[in-house]
Scaffold this motif. Structure first.
Motif, mmCIF file in Angstrom:
data_model
loop_
_atom_site.group_PDB
_atom_site.id
_atom_site.type_symbol
_atom_site.label_atom_id
_atom_site.label_comp_id
_atom_site.label_asym_id
_atom_site.label_seq_id
_atom_site.Cartn_x
_atom_site.Cartn_y
_atom_site.Cartn_z
ATOM 1 N N GLN A 13 -5.520 9.359 -0.424
ATOM 2 C CA GLN A 13 -4.714 9.149 -1.636
ATOM 3 C C GLN A 13 -3.921 7.846 -1.512
ATOM 4 O O GLN A 13 -2.694 7.851 -1.447
ATOM 5 N N VAL A 14 -4.609 6.721 -1.498
ATOM 6 C CA VAL A 14 -3.969 5.419 -1.311
ATOM 7 C C VAL A 14 -4.041 4.622 -2.610
ATOM 8 O O VAL A 14 -5.055 4.638 -3.303
ATOM 9 N N SER A 15 -2.965 3.957 -2.915
ATOM 10 C CA SER A 15 -2.956 3.066 -4.076
ATOM 11 C C SER A 15 -2.112 1.844 -3.730
ATOM 12 O O SER A 15 -1.493 1.777 -2.670
ATOM 13 N N TYR A 16 -2.107 0.888 -4.634
ATOM 14 C CA TYR A 16 -1.319 -0.316 -4.442
ATOM 15 C C TYR A 16 -0.205 -0.355 -5.467
ATOM 16 O O TYR A 16 -0.373 0.066 -6.608
ATOM 17 N N ARG A 17 0.928 -0.877 -5.031
ATOM 18 C CA ARG A 17 2.046 -1.088 -5.937
ATOM 19 C C ARG A 17 2.371 -2.576 -5.907
ATOM 20 O O ARG A 17 2.451 -3.185 -4.844
ATOM 21 N N PHE A 18 2.518 -3.141 -7.080
ATOM 22 C CA PHE A 18 2.849 -4.552 -7.204
ATOM 23 C C PHE A 18 4.302 -4.642 -7.650
ATOM 24 O O PHE A 18 4.679 -4.055 -8.660
ATOM 25 N N GLU B 191 0.859 -1.174 0.000
ATOM 26 C CA GLU B 191 0.000 0.000 0.000
ATOM 27 C C GLU B 191 0.900 1.230 0.000
ATOM 28 O O GLU B 191 1.848 1.322 0.767
ATOM 29 N N VAL B 192 0.577 2.182 -0.871
ATOM 30 C CA VAL B 192 1.389 3.387 -1.004
ATOM 31 C C VAL B 192 0.507 4.605 -0.781
ATOM 32 O O VAL B 192 -0.609 4.664 -1.294
ATOM 33 N N GLY B 193 1.010 5.583 -0.039
ATOM 34 C CA GLY B 193 0.274 6.818 0.188
ATOM 35 C C GLY B 193 -0.462 6.819 1.512
ATOM 36 O O GLY B 193 -0.371 5.889 2.303
#
Length: 194
Positions: A28-33, A22-24
């Motif tokens: 303002q949260v998103s996922y990074r793979f 999880e980033v942010g």
């Protein structure tokens, strides 16, 4: 999945695990793979860790394992700061089923390192340490690694970093490039665009 199929990987062996983070901060949260194959380090700590000289760095930068020399002692596994090496403990996907070890696909040859072997023969990978090899059996025939050709997001690139006109040489000049655990001093050859 394509890597597992291409290299006929058994349970417990993963050449390209993908971590999810999880980033942010909210909202303002998103996922990074983040795929984590073998980093094919310029200064690979797994090489001196192998007491049988079964692991070495090739001229093209790929860190290779010779299954005929590997005795499965696992000393190279903790030496890798990226967790990229796995022991093939001899398990089958059909474990504890009536067809255990008898399914036709389980006896098909593997072509890792450009050598045709079956998994359980003496020079095969069973009871040995395994890792990503960028599908060496494919790139030596002019093909891309399987993970690159099947990435539906087109997020994976492969090429010659020594060729300044190559796409990957251009991409790593971007300001949004990172490498994992650079502080380990291994000089990983896998780059991430973030």
């Amino acid at each position: 999945v394509s890597c597992m199929a291409e290299n006929r990987l058994p349970p417990g062996v993963v050449y390209r695990p993908v971590s999810e983070e999880e980033v942010g901060t909210y909202p303002q949260v998103s996922y990074r793979f983040l795929p984590k194959p073998c980093m094919q380090c310029d200064d690979p700590p797994c090489v001196p860790a192998c007491p049988y000289e079964a692991t070495w760095k090739r001229k093209d930068g790929i860190v290779e394992i010779d299954y005929a020399l590997c005795v499965g002692c696992e000393k190279c596994i903790p030496a890798c700061p990226y967790g990229s090496r796995h022991k093939d403990d001899g398990y089958f996907w059909t474990e504890n089923t009536p067809g255990q070890g008898k399914m036709p696909y389980e006896g098909l040859p593997v072509y890792e390192w450009g050598k045709k072997t079956t998994r359980d023969e003496e020079a095969g990978p069973m009871d040995k340490v395994r890792k990503c090899h960028f599908c060496l059996h494919r790139i030596e025939r002019g093909l891309l690694p399987q993970c690159v050709t099947t990435c539906i997001g087109r997020a994976t690139y492969f090429g010659d970093l020594e060729d300044p006109s190559s796409l990957v040489a251009e991409l790593i000049k971007q300001p949004n490039v990172m490498r994992l655990k650079e502080e380990a001093g291994t000089q990983p050859r896998v780059y991430y665009l973030v």
